[in-house]
Design a protein around this motif. Structure first.
Motif, mmCIF file in Angstrom:
data_model
loop_
_atom_site.group_PDB
_atom_site.id
_atom_site.type_symbol
_atom_site.label_atom_id
_atom_site.label_comp_id
_atom_site.label_asym_id
_atom_site.label_seq_id
_atom_site.Cartn_x
_atom_site.Cartn_y
_atom_site.Cartn_z
ATOM 1 N N VAL A 1 -11.946 11.501 42.058
ATOM 2 C CA VAL A 1 -11.906 12.783 42.507
ATOM 3 C C VAL A 1 -10.925 13.421 43.580
ATOM 4 O O VAL A 1 -10.435 14.501 43.446
ATOM 5 N N ARG B 1 -9.982 17.389 44.395
ATOM 6 C CA ARG B 1 -11.676 17.976 44.102
ATOM 7 C C ARG B 1 -12.641 17.419 44.948
ATOM 8 O O ARG B 1 -12.301 16.262 45.623
ATOM 9 N N ARG B 2 -13.812 17.980 44.696
ATOM 10 C CA ARG B 2 -14.977 17.316 45.364
ATOM 11 C C ARG B 2 -16.099 17.253 44.522
ATOM 12 O O ARG B 2 -16.149 17.880 43.527
ATOM 13 N N LEU C 1 -13.751 16.700 35.596
ATOM 14 C CA LEU C 1 -12.497 17.359 36.420
ATOM 15 C C LEU C 1 -11.714 18.309 35.512
ATOM 16 O O LEU C 1 -11.323 19.568 35.917
ATOM 17 N N GLU D 1 -15.148 23.835 37.146
ATOM 18 C CA GLU D 1 -14.482 24.557 38.444
ATOM 19 C C GLU D 1 -15.208 24.178 39.962
ATOM 20 O O GLU D 1 -16.604 24.074 39.756
ATOM 21 N N GLU E 1 -16.720 22.473 43.181
ATOM 22 C CA GLU E 1 -17.209 21.094 43.505
ATOM 23 C C GLU E 1 -18.152 20.602 42.373
ATOM 24 O O GLU E 1 -18.759 21.641 41.781
ATOM 25 N N GLY F 1 -4.117 18.615 38.223
ATOM 26 C CA GLY F 1 -5.700 17.966 38.385
ATOM 27 C C GLY F 1 -5.896 16.616 37.771
ATOM 28 O O GLY F 1 -7.169 16.461 37.267
#
Length: 332
Positions: A155, A160-161, A189, A193, A195, A271
């Motif tokens: 992640v 991202r979180r 992922l 969108e 967290e 991403g």
């Protein structure tokens, strides 16, 4: 040229910390960790010199003296990356040649050895460790702490979180299969969108479903028709719903499409983690823009059918899988 050695604990160096050396041993049966270590080392070799020449060799097919030939000075002087896999199947000729080689490695050659486990070649494995070369630990991951770290690392690599409760829910759903765990992170992922929350995990993942879905997708995009259909029918027989199967197919193809058009764009902008991009590049072998577009269209049709347009959702998924395999070319 890298020097010998490297920081290493009693259990070996982690795949995420290994650096190139004249000899690197990847030891253990966990394929995902081994693949990631290899991807990292390949990237380092190409970063050091984009003209690095790569050679892949399977241990079982080795012929005596072949190592000397492959590591002899190159006509054009470019560095070389030699990867020998399945070392646990090595013949005596390779064992003898490697024992001699590690004491005097060739300049401008990176030798990466993969050993899947067992006692075959123990003398060589001990000699590599004693010489101070990096030994990557690719043993199976059983405890939740290490699996959670894998989730968080993937992640973070995508910038991202994920909520801690969500990460734990994902680990609980998938179990011990690291490839399925990584595929589950990749799906979240791609489809969520912001967290990633525990509600997202509960919506998308039910362990067995996602495992089966990504196994079907992996077989389909590589043209393994018989395996893909066998896995699909097993999934249906064990109660898997058609919708997440289509989700898995779509996620796989979307990732391949992004890598296909992105060239060498940075992983963060896609991403996707670097190992995901490397895998997508391998899976793109045998695909072109036309066939990939047609496969994505087939999955889009299946998505509509399993959500109400078809009276037989299972048949809709089967048609999509067969279309993907046909477009890739049957490699069963």
């Amino acid at each position: 040229m890298a020097q010998r050695g490297g920081t290493r604990g009693a259990k070996g160096v982690a795949w995420s910390a290994v650096d190139l050396a004249p000899v690197v041993l990847i030891k253990g049966p966990e394929g995902l960790l081994g693949d990631r270590a290899l991807d990292r080392l390949r990237a380092q070799a190409l970063a050091a010199d984009p003209h690095t020449e790569r050679t892949d060799l399977t241990a079982a097919g080795y012929q005596g003296g072949q190592l000397d030939m492959l590591t002899s000075p190159s006509l054009f002087g470019e560095p070389r990356l030699l990867i020998i896999s399945d070392l646990e199947t090595m013949p005596d000729a390779l064992l003898i040649d490697l024992l001699a080689y590690i004491g005097h490695p060739a300049p401008d050659v990176w030798l990466i050895l993969r050993h899947g486990g067992g006692t075959r070649g123990k003398r060589l494995l001990d000699a590599i460790a004693k010489a101070g070369y990096p030994v990557v630990n690719a043993d199976p991951v059983r405890n939740d702490r290490d699996k959670l770290e894998l989730v968080h690392a993937d992640v973070r690599a995508a910038h991202r979180r994920i909520d801690q409760r969500a990460a734990q829910a994902l680990v609980d759903a998938v179990g011990d299969d690291l490839r399925s765990l990584a595929a589950g992170v990749s799906q979240l992922l791609a489809d969520v969108e912001g967290e990633i929350t525990v509600e997202d995990v509960r919506r998308y993942h039910s362990g067995r479903v996602e495992t089966s879905g990504f196994e079907v997708a992996d077989a389909a995009v590589t043209g393994q028709t018989a395996r893909a259909l066998t896995l699909l029918r097993h999934a249906f027989a064990t109660g898997v719903d058609p919708v997440p199967l289509v989700v898995a197919l779509g996620m796989k193809l979307r990732g391949m499409a992004k890598v296909s058009v992105a060239g060498h764009i940075s992983p963060g902008r896609l991403g996707m983690a670097p190992w995901q991009i490397e895998r997508a590049r391998r899976e793109l072998h045998g695909w072109d823009d036309r066939s990939l577009s047609a496969a994505i269209s087939a999955v889009a049709v299946a998505d509509e059918e399993v959500k109400g347009l078809s009276r037989d959702p299972q048949r809709a998924v089967e048609k999509a899988v067969m279309a993907i395999c046909r477009l890739r070319g049957d490699r069963s």
